[in-house]
Scaffold this active site. Structure first.
Site, short mmCIF file in Angstrom:
data_model
loop_
_atom_site.label_atom_id
_atom_site.label_comp_id
_atom_site.label_asym_id
_atom_site.label_seq_id
_atom_site.Cartn_x
_atom_site.Cartn_y
_atom_site.Cartn_z
N ASN A 76 0.71 -1.32 -0.07
CA ASN A 76 0.07 0.02 -0.06
C ASN A 76 0.85 1.20 0.03
O ASN A 76 2.03 1.03 0.37
CB ASN A 76 -1.01 -0.06 1.14
CG ASN A 76 -2.31 0.64 0.84
OD1 ASN A 76 -2.38 1.74 0.15
ND2 ASN A 76 -3.17 0.08 1.68
N HIS A 78 23.26 0.31 11.66
CA HIS A 78 24.77 1.13 12.11
C HIS A 78 25.34 0.46 13.27
O HIS A 78 24.81 -0.01 14.09
CB HIS A 78 24.71 2.34 12.26
CG HIS A 78 23.97 3.04 10.81
ND1 HIS A 78 24.68 3.44 10.08
CD2 HIS A 78 22.56 3.40 10.66
CE1 HIS A 78 24.03 3.97 9.00
NE2 HIS A 78 22.93 3.80 9.30
N THR A 100 12.03 -6.87 15.89
CA THR A 100 13.41 -6.90 16.20
C THR A 100 13.63 -8.30 16.16
O THR A 100 15.22 -8.42 16.13
CB THR A 100 13.85 -6.25 17.52
OG1 THR A 100 13.00 -6.97 18.72
CG2 THR A 100 13.31 -4.65 17.63
N LYS A 101 13.02 -9.28 16.33
CA LYS A 101 13.47 -10.71 16.40
C LYS A 101 12.41 -11.49 15.29
O LYS A 101 11.40 -11.10 15.00
CB LYS A 101 13.70 -11.28 17.88
CG LYS A 101 12.19 -11.14 18.64
CD LYS A 101 12.48 -11.48 19.96
CE LYS A 101 11.11 -11.48 20.74
NZ LYS A 101 11.27 -11.78 22.01
N LYS A 152 -0.74 -14.00 20.03
CA LYS A 152 -1.86 -14.70 19.84
C LYS A 152 -1.17 -15.94 18.77
O LYS A 152 -0.34 -15.42 17.83
CB LYS A 152 -2.98 -14.16 19.33
CG LYS A 152 -4.04 -14.98 19.07
CD LYS A 152 -5.45 -14.20 18.48
CE LYS A 152 -6.57 -15.45 17.85
NZ LYS A 152 -7.57 -14.35 17.47
#
Length: 187
Positions: A87, A117, A167-168, A185
């Site tokens: 989108n 970085h 982040t994981k 969930k």
């Protein structure tokens, strides 16, 4: 035997520290931005040529529908499966490969970044960065304004809630939300 020196592009693609200020990389980003600019300014009634621009930009696409405005760094590191949809306002910083499975939907304002970085301030000051690939499985929906960070893998049938910062890795068949994103969930 002579030791072969890697180019900055080879370092970038291998996940090593590299200088994004390298002339070759600057030129490649400029070319991708020119194509994005043409795509974003293209006549909306001429979707056939819009798709040709995306096809020329991406490493591979088996079927992509992208709403303007769209931005990326290189383009050649983006690979989409069938029925890919992005989108308005999607940004993909593709210093490393970004691989999408089939039937992936990105809501408005999604940011996907393979680049990062160094934490070491001296390395940052030198202008170095790294890039790690991102893999997004089949039938994944990424909600509005979500951010997917470098090195993340998102499993099949997963949903990333609006505004989440991933982040994981995200397991298949799960809903993740929050900052940082956590499993909310199992679907």
């Amino acid at each position: 035997m002579t030791k072969q020196t890697l180019t900055e592009k080879e370092k970038m693609l291998s996940g090593a520290l590299y200088f994004p200020s390298d002339k070759t990389l600057q030129n490649e980003r400029a070319q991708a931005k020119r194509i994005c600019q043409r795509f974003n300014q293209h006549d909306l009634d001429d979707r056939k040529n819009s798709r040709k621009l995306i096809k020329s930009l991406f490493g591979e696409t088996k079927g992509a529908w992208i709403e303007p405005d769209f931005y990326c760094d290189y383009g050649y590191n983006i690979f989409t499966g069938k029925n890919f949809y992005a989108n308005h306002g999607v940004v993909i910083l593709d210093a490393a490969p970004v691989i999408f499975g089939d039937d992936v939907m990105l809501a408005p304002g999604v940011l996907i970044s393979t680049a990062s970085h160094p934490l070491d301030p001296e390395l940052r000051k030198k202008g170095l960065e790294t890039a790690k690939p991102i893999h997004i499985g089949n039938n994944v929906w990424i909600g509005m304004g979500a951010k997917i960070l470098d090195g993340v893998n998102i499993g099949d049938n997963a949903v990333v809630a609006a505004g989440a910062v991933v982040t994981k890795d995200v397991p298949p068949n799960t809903l993740v939300a929050g900052i940082p994103a956590e499993i909310k969930k199992t679907t």
